[in-house]
Design a protein around this motif. Structure first.
Motif, PDB file in Angstrom:
ATOM      1  N   VAL A 158     -16.833 -15.613   8.747  1.00 47.11           N
ATOM      2  CA  VAL A 158     -15.662 -16.344   8.265  1.00 47.11           C
ATOM      3  C   VAL A 158     -16.080 -17.788   7.976  1.00 47.11           C
ATOM      4  O   VAL A 158     -16.681 -18.440   8.821  1.00 47.11           O
ATOM      5  N   SER A 159     -15.796 -18.249   6.757  1.00 49.44           N
ATOM      6  CA  SER A 159     -16.115 -19.638   6.408  1.00 49.44           C
ATOM      7  C   SER A 159     -14.874 -20.273   5.793  1.00 49.44           C
ATOM      8  O   SER A 159     -13.901 -19.593   5.501  1.00 49.44           O
ATOM      9  N   ARG A 160     -14.934 -21.585   5.626  1.00 49.94           N
ATOM     10  CA  ARG A 160     -13.802 -22.242   4.972  1.00 49.94           C
ATOM     11  C   ARG A 160     -14.312 -23.276   3.976  1.00 49.94           C
ATOM     12  O   ARG A 160     -15.459 -23.705   4.060  1.00 49.94           O
ATOM     13  N   LEU A 161     -13.452 -23.670   3.069  1.00 44.07           N
ATOM     14  CA  LEU A 161     -13.850 -24.677   2.087  1.00 44.07           C
ATOM     15  C   LEU A 161     -14.100 -26.000   2.797  1.00 44.07           C
ATOM     16  O   LEU A 161     -13.464 -26.295   3.813  1.00 44.07           O
ATOM     17  N   ALA A 162     -14.995 -26.802   2.242  1.00 43.09           N
ATOM     18  CA  ALA A 162     -15.271 -28.121   2.825  1.00 43.09           C
ATOM     19  C   ALA A 162     -14.083 -29.057   2.588  1.00 43.09           C
ATOM     20  O   ALA A 162     -13.367 -28.925   1.598  1.00 43.09           O
ATOM     21  N   HIS A 163     -13.892 -29.980   3.503  1.00 43.90           N
ATOM     22  CA  HIS A 163     -12.873 -31.018   3.319  1.00 43.90           C
ATOM     23  C   HIS A 163     -13.596 -32.345   3.151  1.00 43.90           C
ATOM     24  O   HIS A 163     -14.517 -32.639   3.911  1.00 43.90           O
ATOM     25  N   GLY A 164     -13.205 -33.130   2.173  1.00 43.27           N
ATOM     26  CA  GLY A 164     -13.870 -34.434   2.056  1.00 43.27           C
ATOM     27  C   GLY A 164     -13.638 -35.126   0.739  1.00 43.27           C
ATOM     28  O   GLY A 164     -12.601 -34.948   0.096  1.00 43.27           O
ATOM     29  N   VAL A 165     -14.623 -35.911   0.325  1.00 46.58           N
ATOM     30  CA  VAL A 165     -14.483 -36.776  -0.853  1.00 46.58           C
ATOM     31  C   VAL A 165     -14.419 -35.924  -2.123  1.00 46.58           C
ATOM     32  O   VAL A 165     -15.309 -35.114  -2.364  1.00 46.58           O
ATOM     33  N   PRO A 166     -13.378 -36.068  -2.927  1.00 44.38           N
ATOM     34  CA  PRO A 166     -13.302 -35.286  -4.167  1.00 44.38           C
ATOM     35  C   PRO A 166     -14.273 -35.834  -5.211  1.00 44.38           C
ATOM     36  O   PRO A 166     -14.644 -37.017  -5.148  1.00 44.38           O
ATOM     37  N   VAL A 167     -14.645 -34.973  -6.143  1.00 39.95           N
ATOM     38  CA  VAL A 167     -15.534 -35.425  -7.223  1.00 39.95           C
ATOM     39  C   VAL A 167     -14.798 -36.507  -8.029  1.00 39.95           C
ATOM     40  O   VAL A 167     -13.647 -36.316  -8.421  1.00 39.95           O
ATOM     41  N   GLY A 168     -15.463 -37.630  -8.229  1.00 43.53           N
ATOM     42  CA  GLY A 168     -14.834 -38.738  -8.947  1.00 43.53           C
ATOM     43  C   GLY A 168     -14.011 -39.631  -8.035  1.00 43.53           C
ATOM     44  O   GLY A 168     -13.427 -40.616  -8.479  1.00 43.53           O
ATOM     45  N   GLY A 169     -13.949 -39.286  -6.743  1.00 44.07           N
ATOM     46  CA  GLY A 169     -13.134 -40.075  -5.818  1.00 44.07           C
ATOM     47  C   GLY A 169     -13.878 -41.318  -5.357  1.00 44.07           C
ATOM     48  O   GLY A 169     -15.100 -41.312  -5.222  1.00 44.07           O
ATOM     49  N   GLU A 170     -13.138 -42.383  -5.173  1.00 49.38           N
ATOM     50  CA  GLU A 170     -13.738 -43.617  -4.663  1.00 49.38           C
ATOM     51  C   GLU A 170     -13.252 -43.827  -3.238  1.00 49.38           C
ATOM     52  O   GLU A 170     -12.055 -43.701  -2.961  1.00 49.38           O
ATOM     53  N   LEU A 171     -14.204 -44.140  -2.364  1.00 48.13           N
ATOM     54  CA  LEU A 171     -13.869 -44.254  -0.940  1.00 48.13           C
ATOM     55  C   LEU A 171     -12.730 -45.232  -0.699  1.00 48.13           C
ATOM     56  O   LEU A 171     -11.877 -45.019   0.148  1.00 48.13           O
ATOM     57  N   GLY A 194     -15.563  -2.367   6.009  1.00 52.84           N
ATOM     58  CA  GLY A 194     -17.002  -2.124   6.124  1.00 52.84           C
ATOM     59  C   GLY A 194     -17.843  -2.802   5.076  1.00 52.84           C
ATOM     60  O   GLY A 194     -18.903  -3.330   5.375  1.00 52.84           O
ATOM     61  N   ARG A 195     -17.382  -2.816   3.822  1.00 56.20           N
ATOM     62  CA  ARG A 195     -18.233  -3.396   2.774  1.00 56.20           C
ATOM     63  C   ARG A 195     -18.131  -4.925   2.732  1.00 56.20           C
ATOM     64  O   ARG A 195     -18.986  -5.587   2.146  1.00 56.20           O
ATOM     65  N   VAL A 196     -17.077  -5.492   3.349  1.00 54.77           N
ATOM     66  CA  VAL A 196     -16.883  -6.953   3.290  1.00 54.77           C
ATOM     67  C   VAL A 196     -17.813  -7.658   4.269  1.00 54.77           C
ATOM     68  O   VAL A 196     -17.868  -7.316   5.446  1.00 54.77           O
ATOM     69  N   ALA A 197     -18.576  -8.625   3.747  1.00 52.49           N
ATOM     70  CA  ALA A 197     -19.527  -9.368   4.582  1.00 52.49           C
ATOM     71  C   ALA A 197     -19.007 -10.760   4.927  1.00 52.49           C
ATOM     72  O   ALA A 197     -19.369 -11.321   5.955  1.00 52.49           O
ATOM     73  N   GLU A 198     -18.190 -11.331   4.053  1.00 53.25           N
ATOM     74  CA  GLU A 198     -17.727 -12.700   4.292  1.00 53.25           C
ATOM     75  C   GLU A 198     -16.288 -12.884   3.811  1.00 53.25           C
ATOM     76  O   GLU A 198     -15.909 -12.379   2.758  1.00 53.25           O
ATOM     77  N   VAL A 199     -15.531 -13.615   4.621  1.00 48.30           N
ATOM     78  CA  VAL A 199     -14.177 -14.008   4.228  1.00 48.30           C
ATOM     79  C   VAL A 199     -14.163 -15.534   4.151  1.00 48.30           C
ATOM     80  O   VAL A 199     -14.510 -16.214   5.114  1.00 48.30           O
ATOM     81  N   ILE A 200     -13.790 -16.053   2.977  1.00 53.05           N
ATOM     82  CA  ILE A 200     -13.736 -17.511   2.785  1.00 53.05           C
ATOM     83  C   ILE A 200     -12.272 -17.942   2.856  1.00 53.05           C
ATOM     84  O   ILE A 200     -11.442 -17.452   2.083  1.00 53.05           O
ATOM     85  N   LEU A 201     -11.959 -18.818   3.775  1.00 53.03           N
ATOM     86  CA  LEU A 201     -10.580 -19.286   3.915  1.00 53.03           C
ATOM     87  C   LEU A 201     -10.380 -20.540   3.053  1.00 53.03           C
ATOM     88  O   LEU A 201     -10.875 -21.611   3.393  1.00 53.03           O
ATOM     89  N   ALA A 202      -9.703 -20.363   1.938  1.00 56.60           N
ATOM     90  CA  ALA A 202      -9.449 -21.493   1.021  1.00 56.60           C
ATOM     91  C   ALA A 202      -8.006 -21.964   1.215  1.00 56.60           C
ATOM     92  O   ALA A 202      -7.179 -21.868   0.315  1.00 56.60           O
ATOM     93  N   MET A 203      -7.732 -22.448   2.431  1.00 56.69           N
ATOM     94  CA  MET A 203      -6.363 -22.858   2.741  1.00 56.69           C
ATOM     95  C   MET A 203      -6.224 -24.362   2.509  1.00 56.69           C
ATOM     96  O   MET A 203      -7.209 -25.100   2.511  1.00 56.69           O
ATOM     97  N   ASN A 204      -4.977 -24.787   2.348  1.00 57.43           N
ATOM     98  CA  ASN A 204      -4.734 -26.221   2.174  1.00 57.43           C
ATOM     99  C   ASN A 204      -5.146 -26.985   3.428  1.00 57.43           C
ATOM    100  O   ASN A 204      -5.028 -26.459   4.537  1.00 57.43           O
ATOM    101  N   ALA A 205      -5.595 -28.208   3.243  1.00 60.72           N
ATOM    102  CA  ALA A 205      -5.997 -29.038   4.389  1.00 60.72           C
ATOM    103  C   ALA A 205      -4.769 -29.716   4.995  1.00 60.72           C
ATOM    104  O   ALA A 205      -4.681 -30.939   5.080  1.00 60.72           O
ATOM    105  N   THR A 206      -3.818 -28.889   5.402  1.00 56.28           N
ATOM    106  CA  THR A 206      -2.610 -29.389   6.063  1.00 56.28           C
ATOM    107  C   THR A 206      -2.540 -28.739   7.440  1.00 56.28           C
ATOM    108  O   THR A 206      -3.277 -27.777   7.714  1.00 56.28           O
ATOM    109  N   VAL A 207      -1.662 -29.260   8.280  1.00 52.41           N
ATOM    110  CA  VAL A 207      -1.544 -28.695   9.629  1.00 52.41           C
ATOM    111  C   VAL A 207      -1.162 -27.213   9.542  1.00 52.41           C
ATOM    112  O   VAL A 207      -1.763 -26.365  10.216  1.00 52.41           O
ATOM    113  N   ASP A 208      -0.206 -26.886   8.679  1.00 55.19           N
ATOM    114  CA  ASP A 208       0.200 -25.480   8.542  1.00 55.19           C
ATOM    115  C   ASP A 208      -0.934 -24.622   7.967  1.00 55.19           C
ATOM    116  O   ASP A 208      -1.165 -23.503   8.415  1.00 55.19           O
ATOM    117  N   GLY A 209      -1.623 -25.168   6.968  1.00 52.48           N
ATOM    118  CA  GLY A 209      -2.723 -24.430   6.342  1.00 52.48           C
ATOM    119  C   GLY A 209      -3.827 -24.120   7.346  1.00 52.48           C
ATOM    120  O   GLY A 209      -4.328 -22.992   7.424  1.00 52.48           O
TER     121      GLY A 209
END
Lengths: 246, 201
Positions: free
Chosen positions: B170-183, B137-152
């Motif tokens: 229900v939300s999940r972490l963004a997938h994409g360019v890491p900080v300091g990453g070069e395309l 009842g008190r929980v409003a959001e669940v963030i899924l911080a799973m690995n960006a793999t097929v199993d995850g």
């Protein structure tokens, strides 16, 4: 002993602290395992996801050795499909069925070609379930248990083939199937190249191929079909792409 | 190493150290020697710390974290936001999130991911407990911080399905360019994921 080929990653399992043992499905060598040094590292891990297409170089002293792979990604199909639960369920089922049912180190070029088409269509749910069923029928044929859907087992005719005999794996026409009622498996028209696949057809097709894969292939080795297949069917049903006609 | 040249006590120490991640027999011998050279400064305090940890550390019955108290320090802190749960695969992921300091809610440790390959099924993971927590009842959001793999992601989809009935966001972490990453150095999959997750700027 060295060879090179293009293939799809079927599975990857951690080996030791930094390596991985992967299985790759290639056209020329079939399902083939090998060790990837550094396979659990940051650079290789995204490449070794099931469904990704890679170019592999295999090195081993003898053909029957595990050997080791060096590889390079061609495309990252898994990353494209990850967000969609239905596509991911299809990808899981396809890779795990190939890995669990296909013998190691035996080439099945036609099956590989259909596999490739299914993977390329996995983001199109109106198309891929029917392709997947056809792929499973191809899998049965590759394993020596192909269905004969050309003529009726009872009358020899090629018209009105609506069922398959669970005993012989041959098509049966409506009239000949009638006395046996539910004992016969329904044959969806799309499996004979007739018409579009409806959700009911997909269900019937999966039931048909599943029955023979289970009783002819897995029963022999005292195993059942992988759970990933049941999960895929559940997902197809819940999203309306497969429907139990009963 | 020959059994005759080393005492059984040292041999046992080396063989146990060699079982730790990152240590093989050779590095285990080096570690054992380093410990033996500094018994008062290193070996005894280490033995004491290990004994203490083995005696007192347990798994939190609420979130699955490891701590000296149950419920763990994170679950017991009243200032943390208890309307948001961040789901992670392992305790190491929880520690990574805490190091970043970007999240002030509560956690839930699954203990792995679903894996057809390794035969890991939903009942092998701490999923039922998560669904129970989310439905309190008190929980409003669940963030899924799973690995960006097929199993995850398979696990994330499974959890999302089962959380639908609870009505929580229900939300999940963004997938994409890491900080300091070069395309130029990113793999195709990451670039594809980043392109899909682009947002107005």
């Amino acid at each position: 002993m060295d060879w090179s080929a293009d293939g799809y990653i079927l599975s990857s399992r951690k080996h030791g602290e930094t390596s991985a043992i992967i299985e790759v499905f290639t056209r020329e060598k079939g399902r083939h395992p090998g060790l990837v040094r550094g396979g659990t590292g940051r650079r290789m891990r995204p490449v070794l996801q099931p469904g990704n297409r890679v170019t592999v170089d295999w090195h081993g002293r003898l053909e029957e050795h595990l050997g080791y792979y060096t590889l390079e990604a061609i495309d990252s199909r898994s990353a494209e499909l990850m967000d969609d639960r239905l596509s991911l369920a299809g990808l899981n089922a396809l890779c795990i069925m190939t890995r669990d049912l296909l013998p190691e180190r035996e080439a099945y070029p036609p099956l590989h070609d259909v596999f490739s088409i299914v993977v390329s269509q996995l983001d199109n749910p109106d198309v891929w379930p029917a392709l997947y069923v056809r792929w499973e029928a191809g899998l049965l044929a590759a394993l020596g248990y192909g269905l004969d859907l050309s003529t009726c087992a009872a009358t020899g005719g090629s018209e009105n083939l609506t069922h398959v005999s669970p005993r012989s794996g041959r098509a049966v026409c409506t009239e000949a199937a009638a006395p046996y009622g539910d004992k016969m498996l329904r044959l969806p028209g799309f499996m004979r190249g007739e018409g579009q696949a409806t959700p009911e057809d997909i269900w019937d097709g999966l039931r048909l191929t599943g029955y023979f894969l289970e009783t002819r292939v897995q029963w022999e080795v005292n195993r059942t079909l992988p759970e990933a297949r049941a999960t895929m069917i559940e997902r197809l049903t819940s999203e309306g792409f497969a429907a139990n006609p009963q | 190493m020959s059994k005759h040249s080393v005492s059984p006590e040292i041999d046992r120490l080396i063989s146990l150290l060699a079982k730790l991640p990152g240590l093989g027999p050779r590095s285990a011998r080096r570690a054992a020697l380093a410990l033996l050279k500094k018994p008062e400064a290193l070996m005894k305090p280490l033995a004491l710390a290990m004994g203490d940890a083995a005696e007192n550390i347990s798994t939190c019955s609420t979130c699955g974290n490891v701590d000296a108290s149950n419920p763990c320090n994170i679950c017991a802190t009243p200032t943390r936001d208890n309307t948001t749960i961040c789901v992670v695969q392992d305790v190491s992921d929880l520690w990574a999130m805490e190091r970043a300091g970007a999240f002030r809610g509560q956690y839930h440790v699954l203990g792995g991911t679903l894996s057809a390959l390794d035969g890991v099924r939903p009942e092998d993971l701490n999923i039922a407990n998560l669904i129970r927590r989310a439905g309190e009842g008190r929980v409003a959001e669940v963030i899924l911080a799973m690995n960006a793999t097929v199993d995850g992601q398979t696990t994330a989809h499974y959890i999302t399905d089962h959380l639908e009935t609870t009505g929580v966001k229900v939300s999940r972490l963004a997938h994409g360019v890491p900080v300091g990453g070069e395309l130029d150095y990113l793999d195709d999959g990451t670039i594809t994921a980043a392109m899909k997750s682009r947002r107005p700027f």
